[in-house]
Design a protein around this motif. Structure first.
Motif, short mmCIF file in Angstrom:
data_model
loop_
_atom_site.label_atom_id
_atom_site.label_comp_id
_atom_site.label_asym_id
_atom_site.label_seq_id
_atom_site.Cartn_x
_atom_site.Cartn_y
_atom_site.Cartn_z
N GLU A 475 0.84 -1.21 0.00
CA GLU A 475 0.00 0.00 0.00
C GLU A 475 0.87 1.26 0.00
OE1 GLU A 475 -3.40 1.46 2.95
OE2 GLU A 475 -3.27 -0.73 2.74
N ALA A 476 1.95 1.20 0.81
CA ALA A 476 2.84 2.36 0.92
C ALA A 476 3.55 2.64 -0.40
CB ALA A 476 3.86 2.12 2.02
N LEU A 477 3.88 1.57 -1.13
CA LEU A 477 4.55 1.74 -2.42
C LEU A 477 3.63 2.49 -3.38
CD1 LEU A 477 7.20 1.03 -3.80
CD2 LEU A 477 6.17 -1.11 -4.58
N ALA A 478 2.36 2.08 -3.37
CA ALA A 478 1.39 2.76 -4.25
C ALA A 478 1.26 4.22 -3.82
CB ALA A 478 0.04 2.05 -4.18
N THR A 479 1.25 4.48 -2.52
CA THR A 479 1.08 5.86 -2.03
C THR A 479 2.27 6.72 -2.44
OG1 THR A 479 -0.10 4.99 -0.14
CG2 THR A 479 0.66 7.26 0.03
N VAL A 480 3.47 6.19 -2.24
CA VAL A 480 4.64 7.04 -2.53
C VAL A 480 4.74 7.28 -4.04
CG1 VAL A 480 6.49 5.28 -2.69
CG2 VAL A 480 7.01 7.51 -1.80
N ARG A 481 4.35 6.29 -4.83
CA ARG A 481 4.38 6.50 -6.29
C ARG A 481 3.33 7.54 -6.69
NH1 ARG A 481 5.50 0.19 -7.96
NH2 ARG A 481 7.76 0.39 -7.91
N ASP A 482 2.20 7.50 -6.00
CA ASP A 482 1.16 8.50 -6.28
C ASP A 482 1.67 9.91 -5.91
OD1 ASP A 482 -1.61 9.31 -6.86
OD2 ASP A 482 -1.60 9.83 -4.72
N ILE A 483 2.35 9.99 -4.78
CA ILE A 483 2.89 11.30 -4.37
C ILE A 483 3.88 11.78 -5.43
CG2 ILE A 483 4.42 12.44 -2.68
CD1 ILE A 483 3.05 10.76 -0.49
N ARG A 484 4.74 10.88 -5.90
CA ARG A 484 5.74 11.29 -6.89
C ARG A 484 5.08 11.75 -8.20
NH1 ARG A 484 10.61 11.01 -6.37
NH2 ARG A 484 11.08 10.63 -8.55
N GLU A 485 4.03 11.03 -8.56
CA GLU A 485 3.41 11.34 -9.85
C GLU A 485 2.48 12.55 -9.78
OE1 GLU A 485 2.13 7.69 -11.66
OE2 GLU A 485 0.76 8.83 -12.95
N ASN A 486 1.71 12.61 -8.70
CA ASN A 486 0.64 13.62 -8.67
C ASN A 486 0.88 14.80 -7.73
OD1 ASN A 486 -1.04 12.22 -10.54
ND2 ASN A 486 -1.38 10.71 -8.91
N ALA A 487 1.65 14.60 -6.66
CA ALA A 487 1.83 15.71 -5.72
C ALA A 487 3.06 16.55 -6.04
CB ALA A 487 1.92 15.17 -4.28
#
Ligand SMILES: Cc1cc2nc3c(=O)[nH]c(=O)nc-3n(C[C@H](O)[C@H](O)[C@H](O)COP(=O)(O)OP(=O)(O)OC[C@H]3O[C@@H](n4cnc5c(N)ncnc54)[C@H](O)[C@@H]3O)c2cc1C
Length: 560
Positions: A475-487
């Motif tokens: 779950e954390a991997l998906a979150t950090v990738r989302d932060i990198r891509e979208n935030a």
């Protein structure tokens, strides 16, 4: 110093023990060397706040430093202890280099007037000998030597990205915090010595600027990280009261590491170590205690503040009162290593227990190097806590500073040598890199860098503590990738003044930290595979066109 046109032979990123020592050795060969430091060199980073214990065996102390020590505490024992301490996941070549090399480095410091009181091994100190000189004194001596050797210091410079030309790394681009300008500094060889990644944890005992910038820069330049997930946790640091948060005095001096039988209790008053190590209880190894404490907390048996209780209630008060009378490191009035701890002792005496939890202390994984400090990228070297591979999954006390000195020398000399073989460096405007760095400052509207940084730190603290759970890591991997891509593309500074702009620093750290955190999660996820009970491999992370990739390398099967 202002933006340079003429290249340095060597630039060293980071002004802690490892970086300044690398610069000192490079400059001694006649190279033109600069240290680039995010804060004030020698007043930021882990070294200056360290206890200053440096591991070195008795044999070396007697033979190379002429000190009174146990000569049967041999190099061979020291070498074995390093490998045993890291569960044989460390690199024997790097360990051998520290064992054989630390004496020569200490000798230089000794000649500079640094005093080295010898501490034999024993309860709580781990095996083998060590010497100790307070962190600020060690750092000051190193900086003095570096300045005398002709090293120039460029302070308050936040290095962001490595530059390269056809021949390899050619310098660095970053923010001069003083002027608020984006500058490039050209160099023929680069040493990364930016320290560990511990400021990505909420619970830590380390300073705040250690975000993993160097690890991210090295990855982007083509280098690899080894066992990026390995972090040393101190098992029982004070969690509450806030004033003493991160303080390890109670565990190190008044707890098992000091030889005192304090007890760890969960919220039910159970001595939970009985389930993990019935023989040794609180005297079990640090990593096992950290794991046990983390399990109590995550399984809901912790204290309200998110820790467990360290209790002295079963001991007579006189026993604790008398500690300053016999303990070599505690002064009357409960002064320890410069800390005035009377207030903490008042609470401890009144309540009988305090809340403690594991805190991130020292990165054990990092940039992959060989014994010469070389990464797999020609012209790029690394040393100290920014690197991985030496210790394995845990480390002996004092070995991080021994590492900083020995690897500092190796990488400094290798970088100077590389620079001698390189005629020139191409310089350019690096407009793309400049635009990327300036983007959060120019963006009108968007996300506050501080809040995104907080999200990253909270995430790391939750899933990369001593206890790692596969589903949480996914779950954390998906979150950090989302932060990198979208935030990250939406980060916007609230203040436009570029000088010492905290928002801007946070934005730049979000970028490097998120890449370092993703690498750590990938590594930890692989180690959490239920099928793998054979841990005899190192996890190697590299950056490919489609993102970060993780591979397992059987120990000893691959050279860099
Ligand atoms: C409280 C504490 C006590 C410790 N006690 C001991 C001990 O007794 N013995 C022992 O062996 N180890 C100890 N350690 C660990 C040891 O101190 C560290 O591993 C060691 O000092 C690391 O040295 P370093 O030079 O690699 O990194 P650091 O000393 O952390 O220096 C890193 C440098 O890089 C700079 N930097 C970071 N990012 C950037 C950037 N983007 N651009 C430019 N510069 C950058 C920082 O400002 C800093 O100057 C302790 C650690 C802590 C926190």
């Amino acid at each position: 110093m202002t933006g340079s046109v003429d290249p340095f032979d060597v630039i060293v990123l980071g002004g802690g023990a490892a970086g300044s020592w690398a610069a000192f050795h490079a400059a001694r060969t006649g190279a033109n060397v600069a240290v680039i430091a995010k804060g004030l060199a020698g007043r930021a980073g882990a070294t200056v706040s360290s206890g200053g214990r440096i591991a070195v065996c008795g044999e070396t102390l007697v033979d190379e430093l002429g000190l009174d020590a146990d000569p049967t505490d041999s190099k061979e024992k020291f070498f074995r202890n390093i490998l045993d301490g890291g569960s044989h996941l460390g690199d024997p070549f790097l360990a051998r280099a520290v064992v054989d090399g630390v004496g020569a480095e200490l000798r230089i410091l000794q000649d500079e007037g640094v005093q080295f009181p010898v501490t034999p091994g024993g309860v709580g100190r781990g095996p083998g000998s060590s010497v100790r000189t307070p962190g600020p004194d060690l750092q000051r001596a190193i900086n003095r030597l570096a300045v005398r050797a002709g090293v120039r210091f460029w302070e308050d410079f936040h290095a962001v990205e490595l530059l390269r030309d056809d021949a390899g790394p050619s310098g660095v681009i970053g923010v001069d915090r003083n002027s608020g300008t984006v500058e490039t500094i050209a160099a023929k060889a680069i040493v990364v010595a930016t320290g560990g990644t511990s400021s990505n944890w909420l619970k830590r005992d380390t300073p705040e600027e250690l975000a993993g910038d160097g690890q991210a820069m090295a990855l982007r330049a083509g280098a690899e990280l080894i066992d990026a997930d390995f972090m040393q946790f101190l098992p029982c640091c004070v969690l509450h009261p806030q004033l003493w948060r991160g303080q390890q005095f109670t565990w190190r001096i008044l707890g098992p590491q000091g030889g005192i039988h304090a007890r760890l209790l969960n919220r039910h008053g159970e001595r939970f170590m009985a389930r993990w190590s019935p023989d040794k209880m609180e005297f079990a190894s640090s990593d096992l205690v950290s794991l046990a404490v983390a399990a109590e907390i995550t399984e809901g048996r912790g204290s309200p503040g998110g820790g467990v209780y360290l209790s002295w209630a079963h001991l007579p008060r006189a026993l604790l009162n008398d500690v300053p009378l016999w303990h070599e490191q505690v002064r009357p009035g409960w002064n320890w290593q410069g800390y005035e701890l009377q207030g903490l002792m008042d609470i401890l005496f009144a309540e009988g227990a305090i809340e403690v939890a594991p805190v991130a202390h020292c990165s054990l994984g990092g940039i992959r190097i060989d014994g010469t400090g070389a990464t797999r990228v020609g012209g790029l070297f690394a040393c100290g806590e920014a690197t991985g591979g030496l210790h394995g999954i845990d480390r002996l006390q004092g070995t991080a500073l021994a590492q900083a000195l020995v690897q500092g020398r190796a990488s400094g000399l290798s970088a100077a040598d590389h620079a001698r073989g390189r005629a020139s460096v191409s310089t350019g405007s690096y407009a793309d890199a400049r635009d990327r760095i300036l983007a959060p400052l120019r963006r009108e509207d968007g996300l506050t860098p501080h809040e995104v940084r907080e999200r990253l730190v909270t995430l790391t603290d939750a899933v990369l503590g001593p206890r790692r759970i596969a589903a949480e890591l996914d779950e954390a991997l998906a979150t950090v990738r989302d932060i990198r891509e979208n935030a990250l593309p939406r980060l916007a500074c609230r203040t436009r003044d570029p000088r010492f702009n905290r928002d801007w620093s946070d934005a730049l750290e979000c970028d490097s930290a998120s890449l370092a955190i993703e690498a750590m999660i990938l590594s930890a996820r692989s180690r959490a595979e239920p099928a793998s009970d054979d841990l005899r491999w190192n996890g190697i992370v590299s950056l490919r066109d489609d993102g970060l990739a993780h591979e397992r390398h059987l120990i000893g099967s691959e050279t860099i």
